[in-house]
Design a protein around this motif. Structure first.
Motif, short mmCIF file in Angstrom:
data_model
loop_
_atom_site.label_atom_id
_atom_site.label_comp_id
_atom_site.label_asym_id
_atom_site.label_seq_id
_atom_site.Cartn_x
_atom_site.Cartn_y
_atom_site.Cartn_z
N PHE A 187 -24.72 113.23 23.05
CA PHE A 187 -25.29 114.56 22.80
C PHE A 187 -25.74 114.56 21.34
CE2 PHE A 187 -22.30 115.09 26.24
CZ PHE A 187 -22.96 115.93 27.12
N ARG A 188 -27.01 114.85 21.11
CA ARG A 188 -27.54 114.68 19.76
C ARG A 188 -28.58 115.75 19.43
NH1 ARG A 188 -27.64 109.72 16.79
NH2 ARG A 188 -26.71 108.79 18.63
N TYR A 189 -28.54 116.22 18.17
CA TYR A 189 -29.58 117.12 17.66
C TYR A 189 -30.80 116.29 17.26
CZ TYR A 189 -25.58 120.29 17.17
OH TYR A 189 -24.46 121.05 17.41
N GLY A 190 -31.98 116.92 17.30
CA GLY A 190 -33.21 116.20 17.00
C GLY A 190 -33.52 116.11 15.52
N THR A 191 -34.67 115.56 15.22
CA THR A 191 -35.09 115.36 13.84
C THR A 191 -35.49 116.67 13.18
OG1 THR A 191 -36.73 114.31 12.41
CG2 THR A 191 -37.45 114.82 14.63
N HIS A 232 -49.79 112.77 11.36
CA HIS A 232 -49.61 111.38 11.78
C HIS A 232 -48.13 111.18 12.13
CE1 HIS A 232 -48.35 111.38 7.56
NE2 HIS A 232 -47.63 110.29 7.84
N GLY A 233 -47.86 110.09 12.81
CA GLY A 233 -46.48 109.78 13.18
C GLY A 233 -46.28 109.68 14.68
N LEU A 234 -45.05 109.95 15.10
CA LEU A 234 -44.69 109.83 16.51
C LEU A 234 -44.71 111.20 17.19
CD1 LEU A 234 -41.67 107.37 16.12
CD2 LEU A 234 -44.01 106.81 16.79
N PRO A 235 -45.04 111.24 18.48
CA PRO A 235 -45.02 112.52 19.19
C PRO A 235 -43.61 113.10 19.23
CG PRO A 235 -45.28 110.68 20.73
CD PRO A 235 -45.43 110.11 19.35
N GLU A 245 -34.75 106.13 12.06
CA GLU A 245 -34.86 107.45 12.67
C GLU A 245 -35.52 107.36 14.03
OE1 GLU A 245 -35.40 110.43 8.84
OE2 GLU A 245 -37.11 109.18 9.48
N GLU A 246 -36.48 106.48 14.16
CA GLU A 246 -37.14 106.31 15.45
C GLU A 246 -36.14 105.89 16.52
OE1 GLU A 246 -40.62 103.55 17.55
OE2 GLU A 246 -40.50 103.70 15.36
N ALA A 247 -35.25 104.96 16.18
CA ALA A 247 -34.23 104.52 17.13
C ALA A 247 -33.24 105.65 17.44
CB ALA A 247 -33.48 103.32 16.57
#
Length: 388
Positions: free
Chosen positions: A199-203, A210-213, A239-241
């Motif tokens: 269970f994790r909170y997002g960024t 620009h960047g990741l969706p 962070e992506e991982a």
């Protein structure tokens, strides 16, 4: 076709008839900005008791239009069918005899006029449109019968939009009803913590060009992922991982000013984003969402999402949410403590299949609504250019 134009002040009166709190009796209809949806799609007034309101309000009746002057870009403009009092952040407008009320309503809600008032609002954090600026607005003034004809065409198209929205709202209640029908008598349960592995909170990184969706609160709608407006965030490899979404991850809204939205959920699926222009990138999620990752093979994510959308699931979610500074929140610990009916995988799959049929139908209705939205926008533009 060329029409004469007039300032709003020449064809309508902006009324600010102040009503003191001690003059407001029990059973009075009250409208605050929170009772008007953006774009004027709906009005949900409330009945108040004597002494419940603590400041002066404006009087309105069924012959006025209510115009939300705070954050006018939200287009909180409606035509009430009752009398009552409203917040002083709402301006009642009474059309004169040469201006049709519904014609004026559609004019104020047209994209061009929404942009006009937004550009003339003042105030950095809480922009407001002054009554003086509203009164100075230029409005086309065709003959009254022509106004009524135009309003009638826009009313008919708008009614179709509203019916589609009502159908969507009903379809959104079906998965929870089906869950109750199929599993309402199941008494053996387990906690989400026992069912999950993470269970994790997002960024909390800010979106950029620009960047990741990144999926946000507006992307979790109707028990599904809405891809109509996708932002991007720059993330490091670490962070992506950390925030990467996998097929079957459940996303839940963890904070909102409206308690009913807390715990709203959807399942992320690669097939859902396959046609998106950023399909080949890593998809992530924002900080106001929680990602729940389940144990593989033992649980179907759509089954858990269906439970969280059911009356029993919503009851637990709302009971677990806390309020702070006007925001309702649920944390990962409270989420993990929610109890889920223990159901065999084949029964879970049967539920998922039924919900899939509903979602397919919902998408068809949504596509039709999108066509109606485009048609309505085109009619609005043509209507006030004298081309309808």
């Amino acid at each position: 076709m060329s029409w004469v134009t007039a300032k709003l002040s020449q064809v309508a009166t902006i009324e600010r008839n102040s009503i003191a709190p001690d003059a407001i009796t029990s059973g009075t209809t009250y409208v605050g900005l929170e009772h008007i949806s953006s774009g004027g799609a709906s009005l949900s007034p409330v009945q108040v008791e004597a002494g419940e309101l603590s400041s002066n309000k404006f009087a309105f009746d069924a012959n006025t239009i209510l115009f939300g002057k705070l954050r006018p870009y939200l287009a909180k403009v409606v035509a009430p069918s009752v009398s009552g009092v409203c917040s002083t952040d709402i301006l009642p407008i009474r059309p004169h005899g040469n201006l049709d009320k519904k014609f004026l309503l559609h004019f104020l809600l047209s994209p061009k006029q929404v942009a006009y008032v937004a550009n003339r609002a003042t105030g950095a954090n809480l922009p407001r449109l002054s009554p003086k600026e509203l009164a100075a607005m230029e409005i086309p003034l065709p003959p009254l019968e022509e106004q009524r004809r135009i309003a009638g065409i826009l009313n008919a198209t708008d009614a179709l939009r509203r019916r589609r929205r009502e159908v969507l709202a009903l379809l959104d209640t079906l998965p929870g009803a089906i869950f109750a029908e199929m599993f309402g008598d199941v008494h053996e349960t387990y906690t989400l913590k026992e069912a999950g592995t993470d269970f994790r909170y997002g960024t909390s990184s800010k979106s950029q060009d620009h960047g990741l969706p990144v999926l946000r609160i507006p992307n979790v709608v109707g028990g599904d992922v809405d891809l109509s407006e996708i932002k991007t965030v720059p993330l490091s490899a670490k962070e992506e991982a950390r925030f990467a979404l996998k097929d079957g991850d459940i996303l839940l809204v963890r904070t909102n000013g409206n308690q009913a939205y807390v715990g709203r959920s959807a399942v992320f699926k690669r097939e859902k984003v396959a046609a998106h222009e950023m399909a080949d990138r890593t998809w992530s999620f924002a900080s106001y969402l929680i990602r729940a990752r389940l144990k593989e093979k033992e649980l179907l994510p759509d089954f858990i999402q269906g439970f969280l959308s059911s009356a029993a699931g919503r009851k637990q979610l709302l009971a677990s949410s806390k309020t702070s500074a006007g925001q309702f929140n649920i944390n990962t610990e409270a989420l993990g403590a929610i109890r889920v009916p223990k159901v065999a995988v084949p029964a879970q799959a049967a539920f998922v299949d039924r919900v899939a049929e509903i979602k397919n139908h919902r998408q068809q209705v949504l596509d039709h609504l999108s066509e109606l939205e485009n048609l309505f926008a085109s009619l609005q533009t043509r209507a006030f250019a004298g081309e309808l």
